[in-house]
Design a protein around this motif. Structure first.
Motif, short mmCIF file in Angstrom:
data_model
loop_
_atom_site.label_atom_id
_atom_site.label_comp_id
_atom_site.label_asym_id
_atom_site.label_seq_id
_atom_site.Cartn_x
_atom_site.Cartn_y
_atom_site.Cartn_z
N HIS A 241 0.82 -1.22 0.00
CA HIS A 241 0.00 0.00 0.00
C HIS A 241 0.85 1.27 0.00
CE1 HIS A 241 0.97 -0.83 4.24
NE2 HIS A 241 0.82 0.47 4.44
N LEU A 242 2.15 1.17 0.25
CA LEU A 242 3.03 2.34 0.25
C LEU A 242 3.56 2.69 -1.14
CD1 LEU A 242 5.14 1.55 3.45
CD2 LEU A 242 3.15 3.06 3.28
N ALA A 243 3.19 1.92 -2.16
CA ALA A 243 3.74 2.13 -3.50
C ALA A 243 3.33 3.49 -4.04
CB ALA A 243 3.28 1.02 -4.43
N ASN A 244 4.25 4.16 -4.73
CA ASN A 244 3.95 5.45 -5.37
C ASN A 244 4.02 5.35 -6.89
OD1 ASN A 244 6.68 5.16 -5.68
ND2 ASN A 244 7.25 7.09 -4.65
N THR A 245 4.32 4.16 -7.43
CA THR A 245 4.30 3.92 -8.87
C THR A 245 3.58 2.60 -9.12
OG1 THR A 245 6.51 2.94 -8.74
CG2 THR A 245 6.39 5.24 -9.41
N ALA A 246 3.40 2.27 -10.40
CA ALA A 246 2.64 1.08 -10.77
C ALA A 246 3.38 -0.19 -10.39
CB ALA A 246 2.37 1.10 -12.28
N HIS A 247 2.62 -1.30 -10.33
CA HIS A 247 3.14 -2.65 -10.09
C HIS A 247 3.78 -2.79 -8.71
CE1 HIS A 247 2.40 -3.29 -14.35
NE2 HIS A 247 3.21 -2.28 -14.64
N GLY A 248 3.25 -2.07 -7.74
CA GLY A 248 3.71 -2.21 -6.37
C GLY A 248 5.15 -1.81 -6.13
N ARG A 249 5.61 -0.79 -6.81
CA ARG A 249 6.98 -0.33 -6.68
C ARG A 249 7.02 1.05 -6.04
NH1 ARG A 249 10.13 -3.82 -9.60
NH2 ARG A 249 11.95 -2.54 -9.13
N TYR A 250 8.10 1.29 -5.33
CA TYR A 250 8.32 2.60 -4.72
C TYR A 250 9.56 3.21 -5.37
CZ TYR A 250 8.45 6.28 -1.21
OH TYR A 250 8.41 7.51 -0.57
N THR A 251 9.37 4.36 -6.00
CA THR A 251 10.46 5.04 -6.72
C THR A 251 11.01 6.17 -5.86
OG1 THR A 251 9.41 4.53 -8.84
CG2 THR A 251 11.09 6.25 -8.83
N LEU A 252 12.32 6.20 -5.74
CA LEU A 252 12.99 7.21 -4.93
C LEU A 252 13.31 8.43 -5.77
CD1 LEU A 252 15.52 4.96 -2.97
CD2 LEU A 252 13.29 5.78 -2.20
N PRO A 253 13.26 9.62 -5.18
CA PRO A 253 13.67 10.81 -5.92
C PRO A 253 15.18 10.88 -6.06
CG PRO A 253 13.14 11.39 -3.68
CD PRO A 253 12.81 9.94 -3.82
N GLY A 254 15.64 11.74 -6.94
CA GLY A 254 17.07 11.88 -7.14
C GLY A 254 17.63 10.76 -8.00
N ARG A 255 18.87 10.88 -8.32
CA ARG A 255 19.56 9.92 -9.17
C ARG A 255 20.88 9.51 -8.52
NH1 ARG A 255 15.82 8.89 -13.44
NH2 ARG A 255 14.56 10.78 -13.57
N VAL A 256 21.25 8.26 -8.76
CA VAL A 256 22.56 7.79 -8.28
C VAL A 256 23.54 7.88 -9.44
CG1 VAL A 256 21.63 6.29 -6.50
CG2 VAL A 256 21.97 5.40 -8.80
N VAL A 257 24.74 8.27 -9.12
CA VAL A 257 25.80 8.40 -10.12
C VAL A 257 27.03 7.71 -9.54
CG1 VAL A 257 27.24 9.95 -11.48
CG2 VAL A 257 24.87 10.58 -10.96
N PHE A 258 27.42 6.63 -10.14
CA PHE A 258 28.60 5.90 -9.67
C PHE A 258 29.83 6.53 -10.32
CE2 PHE A 258 25.20 2.65 -9.46
CZ PHE A 258 25.23 2.43 -8.10
N ALA A 259 30.56 7.30 -9.53
CA ALA A 259 31.74 7.98 -10.06
C ALA A 259 32.84 6.98 -10.41
CB ALA A 259 32.26 9.01 -9.06
N HIS A 260 32.90 5.88 -9.67
CA HIS A 260 33.93 4.87 -9.92
C HIS A 260 33.29 3.70 -10.65
CE1 HIS A 260 37.48 2.44 -9.42
NE2 HIS A 260 36.84 1.54 -8.70
N ARG A 261 33.85 3.35 -11.80
CA ARG A 261 33.36 2.26 -12.64
C ARG A 261 31.92 2.48 -13.09
NH1 ARG A 261 36.65 -2.35 -12.56
NH2 ARG A 261 38.28 -2.34 -10.96
N GLY A 262 31.55 3.73 -13.23
CA GLY A 262 30.19 4.01 -13.67
C GLY A 262 29.92 3.55 -15.09
N ALA A 263 30.90 3.65 -15.96
CA ALA A 263 30.71 3.21 -17.34
C ALA A 263 30.50 1.70 -17.41
CB ALA A 263 31.91 3.62 -18.20
#
Length: 543
Positions: A241-263
């Motif tokens: 019941h806490l889902a904020n997107t479809a299919h029972g998923r919870y999406t977090l704001p912001g983005r992750v950026v892996f500075a090391h080995r990101g490619a």
């Protein structure tokens, strides 16, 4: 060692190229989280953490009777209150935790056996019996003998209980860590309040780890991270019941950026290759982090001959620094020694950063030198830390206990493979002793004062290059005709020409013999008998 008999040195293992890392882990902070987002993450972690604790208890209860059917039954019981993928991750983590506890129990039994053997040997010796180099003697007083006999009885009781646990398949595991659990009883010494400890305890017992799946979207269906860094979590059934997107998923704001080995990470998720994720909370900083990990093909190590082709940098690991020296392919030291220090005081993160900083400097030095490999000792102080072996040498026990040999080797192998360098591991036997004996003083100059650790670095590199550690020695003083043996300790009996001459380079500056003496160098009679010269011999042969 008995008088009159030479000391027998233990066999020295052959050097080998260490295997490269087989996995990668990168981490980034989850930024721009609202209090509601942090609350949802905490609820998910607490719910799954409770399930993980119950499953670990069930796994420990099964012991040796565990099989595939019991594993499947545990997973089915968890699926209804989480999901099939969450249940698979929990049961796999419980099995790995039980296996780790078994290995720790085995190591504990071996340590107890080693301690009992040393105590039994010393108790059997007469009081005041001096010890030899490789065999400790008796205890100094009757009082000390009595105290050690009580300790031997205590170790025997512990060994009996540990062996019984091993046979019964019983392990002792604390989710959250035994050290943190014991800290609850010593809050004043730890400088924590009960609320602070409780926050750390809850954070350590949360479970927010998801295994990757090759072929699934972005390599993970449970914790999904898109190539642009968006994080979404599949909620367990009771928290759907806490889902904020479809299919029972919870999406977090912001983005992750892996500075090391990101490619490399982005290439995997775009190809739908398996990537495992773990979300955890750091209560000291008040931040949430996401760790991504995946397996990579085993790094193919280069042959030992290729690693020796361009020389090598020998490294001696110490409690506060890495001593390094560059050697050419012939085993000759080049330039001056280098030292890369680190300070292992403070927390675990600071110690890890210090080690990484020292290794980074070492790798840059090796790359500038143009070598393809670094030589290190294959150290293992597992059996060197016991109080029974070293007795009153408390400072020495603390010294070797504080040396992070395992972490240093793992870090060095991983970071060296990333920059294209190989790591050659050698047997640590006699490297410090022979390095100081044969290389410390000869390498000293008015401007350079090598230490014992610098000599050990030379010894390590020479052993990795396939050369003997000991330097060439001149013929015996009492008899220059090799009556006491062949001229060089490096020349083995099977080496061709070992009894032959060694003419020096001509020239007045080098104080060597003139060029024409090379003819007479191999004629012992010409050197020791008057009236018999090499030139006369040649003249007779010419006639």
């Amino acid at each position: 060692m008995t008088a009159g008999f030479p000391r027998v040195l233990r066999p020295v293992a052959a050097p080998f190229v260490a295997t490269g890392p087989s996995g990668v882990a990168v981490r980034d902070r989850l930024k721009h989280l609202t209090p509601a987002d942090a609350h949802v993450l905490a609820l998910i972690g607490q719910h799954l953490g409770g399930l993980a604790s119950a499953d670990l208890q069930a796994r420990c209860r099964d012991g040796h009777e565990h099989d595939a059917d019991r594993w499947a039954a545990r997973k089915r019981s968890l699926t209804g209150v989480s999901s099939s993928r969450w249940a698979g991750a929990i049961t796999r983590a419980s099995h790995d935790q039980w296996a780790l506890a078994r290995r720790n129990l085995d190591a504990h039994i071996r340590a107890l056996e080693a301690g009992m053997a040393i105590l039994g040997h010393r108790l059997a010796q007469p009081l005041g019996q001096p010890g030899a180099k490789h065999a400790p003697g008796g205890y100094r007083s009757r009082q000390e003998w009595f105290g050690k006999s009580r300790r031997l009885a205590m170790l025997r009781d512990r060994h009996t209980a540990a062996v019984k646990d091993w046979r019964d398949g019983r392990v002792r595991v604390v989710r959250g860590g035994r050290r943190l659990a014991n800290t609850r009883h010593h809050l004043d010494q730890a400088g924590l309040t009960e609320a602070q400890w409780r926050q750390r305890w809850q954070a350590a017992r949360r479970f927010l780890s998801a295994d990757g799946e090759t072929g699934k979207r972005y390599g993970n269906e449970t914790i999904r991270v898109t190539p642009d860094g968006q994080v979404s979590i599949k909620l367990p059934v009771p928290l759907a019941h806490l889902a904020n997107t479809a299919h029972g998923r919870y999406t977090l704001p912001g983005r992750v950026v892996f500075a090391h080995r990101g490619a490399g990470w982005r290439d995997r998720v775009e190809a739908n290759l398996a990537v495992a994720y773990r979300i955890h909370y750091d209560p000291q900083r008040g931040r949430w982090y996401l760790t991504a990990s995946w397996q990579q093909p085993q790094v193919q190590t280069i042959p030992l001959a290729a690693a020796r082709a361009a020389g090598m940098v020998g490294v001696d690991m110490n409690a506060d620094h890495l001593a390094a020296w560059l050697l050419d392919v012939h085993g000759n030291p080049v330039g001056d020694p280098r030292r890369f220090g680190y300070d292992l005081s403070g927390g675990a993160d600071r110690r890890d950063a210090q080690i990484r900083h020292a290794i980074t400097g070492l790798l840059h030095y090796a790359k500038r030198a143009g070598v393809t490999a670094i030589a290190v000792e294959d150290l293992d102080f597992t059996g060197e830390k016991s109080r029974e072996k070293h007795g009153r040498r408390r400072r020495f026990r603390q010294l070797i206990s504080g040396m992070p040999t395992g972490r240093l080797k793992a870090r060095l192998v991983s970071m060296a493979a990333a920059v294209g360098l190989a790591v050659v591991a050698v047997d640590p036997a006699y490297t410090s002793k022979w390095g100081a004996e044969h290389w410390q003083q000869p390498m000293a100059t008015p401007r350079r004062k090598p230490t014992r650790h610098d000599g050990a670095a030379i010894a390590i590199a020479r052993r990795a290059l396939g050369h003997r550690i000991r330097r060439r020695t001149p013929p015996p003083r009492d008899d220059q005709s090799d009556r006491c043996g062949h001229r060089s300790v490096q020349a083995r009996p099977g080496v061709p020409g070992r009894e032959g001459p060694r003419p020096g380079a001509p020239g007045s500056r080098t104080r060597c013999a003139p060029p024409d003496t090379a003819v007479k160098a191999g004629d012992q009679r010409a050197q020791h008998r008057s009236g018999h010269t090499a030139a006369h011999t040649q003249l007779m042969h010419s006639h």
